[in-house]
Design a protein around this motif. Structure first.
Motif, PDB file in Angstrom:
ATOM      1  N   ARG A  47      43.118  38.617  40.099  1.00  0.00           N
ATOM      2  CA  ARG A  47      42.113  37.894  39.320  1.00  0.00           C
ATOM      3  C   ARG A  47      41.409  36.857  40.198  1.00  0.00           C
ATOM      4  NH1 ARG A  47      43.710  37.720  33.130  1.00  0.00           N
ATOM      5  NH2 ARG A  47      42.116  36.114  33.096  1.00  0.00           N
ATOM      6  N   GLN A  48      42.160  36.221  41.075  1.00  0.00           N
ATOM      7  CA  GLN A  48      41.572  35.221  41.955  1.00  0.00           C
ATOM      8  C   GLN A  48      40.534  35.859  42.877  1.00  0.00           C
ATOM      9  OE1 GLN A  48      44.403  33.130  44.366  1.00  0.00           O
ATOM     10  NE2 GLN A  48      42.902  31.643  45.080  1.00  0.00           N
ATOM     11  N   ALA A  51      37.417  36.819  40.843  1.00  0.00           N
ATOM     12  CA  ALA A  51      36.625  35.632  40.519  1.00  0.00           C
ATOM     13  C   ALA A  51      35.809  35.182  41.721  1.00  0.00           C
ATOM     14  CB  ALA A  51      37.532  34.505  40.032  1.00  0.00           C
ATOM     15  N   ASP A  60      36.438  27.348  42.261  1.00  0.00           N
ATOM     16  CA  ASP A  60      37.501  28.273  41.882  1.00  0.00           C
ATOM     17  C   ASP A  60      37.741  28.209  40.374  1.00  0.00           C
ATOM     18  OD1 ASP A  60      39.580  30.181  42.524  1.00  0.00           O
ATOM     19  OD2 ASP A  60      41.003  28.565  42.094  1.00  0.00           O
ATOM     20  N   LYS A  61      37.772  27.020  39.835  1.00  0.00           N
ATOM     21  CA  LYS A  61      38.024  26.842  38.399  1.00  0.00           C
ATOM     22  C   LYS A  61      36.918  27.497  37.566  1.00  0.00           C
ATOM     23  CE  LYS A  61      38.937  23.337  34.914  1.00  0.00           C
ATOM     24  NZ  LYS A  61      39.130  21.930  34.636  1.00  0.00           N
ATOM     25  N   GLN A  64      37.119  31.338  37.802  1.00  0.00           N
ATOM     26  CA  GLN A  64      38.206  31.847  36.961  1.00  0.00           C
ATOM     27  C   GLN A  64      37.803  31.832  35.488  1.00  0.00           C
ATOM     28  OE1 GLN A  64      41.132  33.190  37.700  1.00  0.00           O
ATOM     29  NE2 GLN A  64      41.238  32.798  39.887  1.00  0.00           N
ATOM     30  N   THR A  65      37.113  30.784  35.071  1.00  0.00           N
ATOM     31  CA  THR A  65      36.631  30.696  33.684  1.00  0.00           C
ATOM     32  C   THR A  65      35.634  31.817  33.406  1.00  0.00           C
ATOM     33  OG1 THR A  65      36.979  28.312  33.584  1.00  0.00           O
ATOM     34  CG2 THR A  65      35.391  29.242  32.023  1.00  0.00           C
ATOM     35  N   LEU A  67      35.427  34.723  34.859  1.00  0.00           N
ATOM     36  CA  LEU A  67      36.151  35.985  34.796  1.00  0.00           C
ATOM     37  C   LEU A  67      36.871  36.124  33.451  1.00  0.00           C
ATOM     38  CD1 LEU A  67      37.093  38.612  36.115  1.00  0.00           C
ATOM     39  CD2 LEU A  67      38.999  37.307  37.112  1.00  0.00           C
ATOM     40  N   ARG A  68      37.522  35.062  33.001  1.00  0.00           N
ATOM     41  CA  ARG A  68      38.200  35.101  31.690  1.00  0.00           C
ATOM     42  C   ARG A  68      37.223  35.445  30.572  1.00  0.00           C
ATOM     43  NH1 ARG A  68      40.931  30.766  33.593  1.00  0.00           N
ATOM     44  NH2 ARG A  68      39.614  29.275  32.497  1.00  0.00           N
ATOM     45  N   GLU A  89      48.228  38.007  33.735  1.00  0.00           N
ATOM     46  CA  GLU A  89      47.837  36.689  34.241  1.00  0.00           C
ATOM     47  C   GLU A  89      47.379  36.710  35.694  1.00  0.00           C
ATOM     48  OE1 GLU A  89      50.845  33.787  33.537  1.00  0.00           O
ATOM     49  OE2 GLU A  89      50.897  34.174  31.384  1.00  0.00           O
ATOM     50  N   GLN A  90      47.837  37.684  36.458  1.00  0.00           N
ATOM     51  CA  GLN A  90      47.537  37.727  37.894  1.00  0.00           C
ATOM     52  C   GLN A  90      46.550  38.821  38.296  1.00  0.00           C
ATOM     53  OE1 GLN A  90      48.754  35.380  39.971  1.00  0.00           O
ATOM     54  NE2 GLN A  90      49.637  34.459  38.145  1.00  0.00           N
TER      55      GLN A  90
END
Length: 109
Positions: A47-48, A51, A60-61, A64-65, A67-68, A89-90
């Motif tokens: 996921r990282q 993103a 990064d934050k 990630q948001t 991508l979510r 989660e990963q």
């Protein structure tokens, strides 16, 4: 009854299940993410990494948001999304055991 999802990437993005065209996945980022997962279907994708790949200019934050949010939207819009996407989660991965055809895979064969 589960219909096969027919996916076209060559010549433009298109999803079709049975005789029905699936227009719900209509945003470019959604389509790009699905295409990326399909083209890298042999392995789970971090996921990282996803993103960063899709939002390289974001923090990064924020990436990630983003991508979510796209994953949430895909879960709602892709018919039977849990049948096609393995999300934890990963990692995120296109499920190899899903009932689908992919024009790129057909072309490679």
């Amino acid at each position: 009854m589960t219909h096969t999802l027919h996916i076209q990437l060559l010549g433009g993005f298109r999803l079709q299940r049975g005789d029905e065209l699936q227009n719900a996945v209509d945003r470019r980022r959604q389509q790009s993410l699905l295409a990326y997962l399909l083209l890298h279907r042999a392995a789970p994708q971090s996921r990282q990494r996803l993103a960063f790949f899709f939002w390289p200019e974001s923090t990064d934050k924020q990436a990630q948001t983003n991508l979510r949010q796209i994953l949430f939207t895909l879960r709602q819009r892709l018919p039977n999304a849990e049948r096609y996407l393995a999300i934890d989660e990963q990692t995120v991965q296109w499920r190899g055991d899903a009932p689908y055809t992919l024009d790129v895979a057909d072309f490679d064969a």
